[in-house]
Write a protein that holds these residues in place. Structure first.
Motif, PDB file in Angstrom:
ATOM      1  N   GLU A  81       0.818  -1.220   0.000  1.00 36.41           N
ATOM      2  CA  GLU A  81       0.000   0.000   0.000  1.00 36.41           C
ATOM      3  C   GLU A  81       0.852   1.270   0.000  1.00 36.41           C
ATOM      4  N   VAL A  82       2.012   1.229   0.668  1.00 38.06           N
ATOM      5  CA  VAL A  82       2.849   2.436   0.734  1.00 38.06           C
ATOM      6  C   VAL A  82       3.891   2.493  -0.379  1.00 38.06           C
ATOM      7  N   GLY A  83       3.826   1.570  -1.344  1.00 36.20           N
ATOM      8  CA  GLY A  83       4.663   1.697  -2.536  1.00 36.20           C
ATOM      9  C   GLY A  83       5.916   0.842  -2.573  1.00 36.20           C
ATOM     10  N   VAL A  84       6.057  -0.125  -1.669  1.00 35.97           N
ATOM     11  CA  VAL A  84       7.211  -1.025  -1.728  1.00 35.97           C
ATOM     12  C   VAL A  84       7.120  -1.849  -3.011  1.00 35.97           C
ATOM     13  N   ASP A  85       8.201  -1.847  -3.797  1.00 40.34           N
ATOM     14  CA  ASP A  85       8.138  -2.564  -5.077  1.00 40.34           C
ATOM     15  C   ASP A  85       9.108  -3.739  -5.164  1.00 40.34           C
ATOM     16  N   ARG A  86       9.891  -3.947  -4.104  1.00 43.13           N
ATOM     17  CA  ARG A  86      10.804  -5.090  -4.108  1.00 43.13           C
ATOM     18  C   ARG A  86      10.944  -5.604  -2.673  1.00 43.13           C
ATOM     19  N   ILE A  87      10.819  -6.929  -2.507  1.00 38.82           N
ATOM     20  CA  ILE A  87      10.985  -7.527  -1.179  1.00 38.82           C
ATOM     21  C   ILE A  87      11.911  -8.735  -1.269  1.00 38.82           C
TER      22      ILE A  87
END
Length: 474
Positions: free
Chosen positions: A267-273
Motif C-alpha cells: 500500500e505504501v509503494g514497496v516494489d521489491r521484497i
C-alpha cells in the motif's frame, strides 16, 4: 600456527591475508617458533628476499622492488602465491585478490575504455584469477557499469532504514539484532524515535534527489503491519519521491510474514521484497535456529505473489553446517519452482560474534566441495535467466569465494550496487546503522548510530545532530 618474520612490514597485511586464503583457520605469530609454516622476508637494495619454510620444504626466491608501491605489492603477492602452490596447495578461485570488491578493478578499467579482452588478460596475468571467476567478475562489472548510468552521484542519495529486531538470532549471524519477543512492548517507542530521525533527515536533504530506499535489519517484518505503515508513510509524506527508482524491504524470515504486513508494504509503494530461506533443508533450518518450515517458505512466497509483488529476491547461504552437495542440489531444484526475480548467494562468512564461532560449532568444509556447491547455485541462476549484477567478498569466507546477486534484467537492486561501489551518499536511520557521506573529491565520511535500541532512543537527538553537522559540510 604460521610464523611471519618480516624485516619490512609494509606489506604485512597483504601477505597475511594471502596466507589466510590458503590457510583460513590458522593463527599468525611474529616470533621464530616451532610452527608448521614460516615466512621470512628481508629487503635488499633492489628486491625482497623471501624464504618459506614448511615441515618438508624450504623455498627461497626474490621479488623485485618496482617503481610504484602498487606494482611491488602485486609482484610480491604473485611470487608468494606461486611458491605456495609448490607446497601442494590448490589454486585459489580469486588468485592473489584479497580485497572485498574485485569488480571495482574491472569498473575502473571499463571507465577508462579498456577492452574486455585486455581486462580479462589483466586479471589473469596480474592477479592469477581463475577463468570462471574472471567471467563472473567481468559479467557482473559490465552489468553494474550499465545499471549505474541512471544514478545521479552529485545530487542524488539513498536512504537506509534499520529495524534491529528478529524472531530469533541465527547461529551464523553477527549483525545487530535483538529478540522481538523481548522488545515487543517497546517497539512502538522505537518506531517513534525512528520516525523522528527520518523526519529530521527529510528536512536536511530537501534539495537532493532520493533515488533508492532500503529497509533492512534485523528482520523488518518482525514489526507489526501498522508499525511498518507508520514508518513508510513518514517517508512517503516527507521525502520527495519523484526521483525514486526503487523501494526495497527485507521481509526476510518466513516466520515473520503475514498477509497484513505484505499488504501494508504494498500500500505504501514497496516494489521489491526479499524472502530469505538461506536453505531449503529442514534439518539445517532447525540447526541454525530458524523456527519455520520449508512449507512456510512456499506459503510466504505464494502470499507475496497473491498480494501483488512482482519483484522478489531470495537469499541463500552456502557452507552451512552439515550440508552436502546433494542438499544444495535439492535446495536449488526447489528454487526453480519459485522463479524469483533475483537470487543472492552468500558463501558463509563467520565473524567473531557469530554463535557458530563463540560456541565452537563451526564445521570446516573442503574448498572443492564449497566450490561445487557454489557452482550448482550459480548454474541454476543462469538457467533461470538471472544475470550477476553485484559481487563482494568478505574475510573468512567459505572456500575463499564470494557473495553474488543475480537478477532478471531490470529487476536488480540498485541499493545493493550503491552500498558496494561507495559512489553515492547513503543516509542511514535507526539503531546500529552507518551513514556514508560521499564528497566530490571521493572522500567518504561515516556517521554511526549507536547499536542498542534503548540507547538509540535515549540519545536520538545526538544522532540527529551528528547528521546535521556533517550535512553542513556535505
Amino acid at each position: 600456527m604460521i610464523s611471519l618474520l618480516l624485516e619490512d612490514m609494509t606489506f604485512e597485511q597483504d601477505i597475511r591475508e594471502l596466507l589466510m586464503a590458503f590457510y583460513p583457520e590458522e593463527k599468525y605469530i611474529y616470533t621464530n617458533e616451532d610452527v608448521f609454516l614460516s615466512l621470512f622476508l628481508s629487503k635488499e637494495s633492489i628486491e625482497y628476499h623471501i624464504k618459506i619454510k614448511s615441515e618438508d620444504n624450504v623455498l627461497e626466491f626474490s621479488s623485485p622492488l618496482r617503481e610504484t608501491k602498487f606494482d611491488t605489492k602485486n609482484d610480491l603477492k604473485r611470487n608468494i602465491y606461486i611458491n605456495l602452490l609448490k607446497l601442494g596447495n590448490k589454486e585459489l578461485p580469486w588468485g592473489t585478490l584479497t580485497g572485498i570488491r574485485p569488480t571495482k578493478i574491472v569498473m575502473e578499467m571499463l571507465e577508462n575504455d579498456m577492452s574486455l579482452e585486455d581486462i580479462k588478460k589483466h586479471l589473469k596475468e596480474v592477479y592469477l584469477v581463475s577463468d570462471k571467476r574472471i567471467k563472473l567478475c567481468t559479467d557482473t562489472a559490465k552489468n553494474e557499469f550499465n545499471i549505474l548510468k541512471k544514478i545521479d552521484y552529485k545530487d542524488g542519495y539513498s536512504l537506509y532504514i534499520g529495524i534491529p529486531f528478529c524472531p530469533t538470532r541465527c547461529l551464523y549471524c553477527s549483525f545487530t539484532s535483538y529478540s522481538i519477543a523481548q522488545w515487543k512492548k517497546d517497539t512502538d517507542t522505537y518506531v517513534e524515535a525512528l520516525c523522528k530521525e527520518l523526519l529530521a533527515v527529510s528536512k536536511m536533504y530537501k534539495g537532493k534527489k532520493l533515488q533508492t530506499i532500503y529497509m533492512g535489519g534485523g528482520t523488518p517484518t518482525s514489526l507489526e503491519g501498522y508499525q511498518l505503515s507508520k514508518i513508510l508513510n513518514v517517508v512517503k509524506k516527507n521525502f520527495d519521491s519523484s526521483n525514486l527508482l526503487e523501494l526495497t524491504v527485507e521481509a526476510g524470515r518466513p516466520d515473520s510474514i503475514t498477509r497484513e504486513k505484505l499488504e501494508a508494504l504494498k500500500e505504501v509503494g514497496v516494489d521489491r521484497i526479499s524472502i530469505n530461506p538461506q536453505t531449503m533443508q529442514q534439518k539445517t533450518l532447525d540447526l541454525i535456529g530458524r523456527h519455520h518450515t520449508i512449507e512456510d517458505i512456499f506459503e510466504s512466497y505464494k502470499l507475496a505473489r497473491d498480494v501483488g509483488f512482482e519483484n522478489i529476491n531470495m537469499d541463500f547461504i552456502i557452507g552451512l553446517n552439515g550440508e552436502t552437495l546433494e542438499d544444495v542440489i535439492d535446495s536449488f531444484k526447489k528454487v526453480r519452482t519459485f522463479t524469483p526475480e533475483s537470487v543472492t548467494i552468500h558463501s558463509l562468512a563467520l565473524k567473531r560474534a557469530a554463535r557458530l564461532n563463540t560456541e565452537n560449532k563451526r564445521e570446516i568444509m573442503d574448498n572443492d566441495l564449497i566450490l561445487s556447491m557454489i557452482n550448482t547455485a550459480t548454474d541454476t541462476c543462469a538457467d533461470l535467466g538471472l544475470e550477476p549484477y553485484y559481487l563482494y567478498r568478505q574475510k573468512n569466507m567459505a572456500g575463499n569465494l564470494e557473495n553474488i546477486g543475480f537478477s532478471k534484467p531490470g529487476k536488480e537492486c540498485l541499493y545493493n550496487i550503491l552500498i558496494m561501489e561507495e559512489k553515492q551518499t547513503i543516509i542511514a536511520c535507526g539503531a546500529g546503522t552507518s551513514s556514508k557521506i560521499v564528497f566530490g573529491d571521493g572522500r567518504i565520511e561515516r556517521i554511526e548510530n549507536v547499536k542498542d535500541p534503548k540507547l538509540y532512543i535515549e540519545r536520538l537527538d545526538e544522532m540527529i545532530m551528528r547528521k546535521e553537522s556533517m550535512h553542513g559540510i556535505d
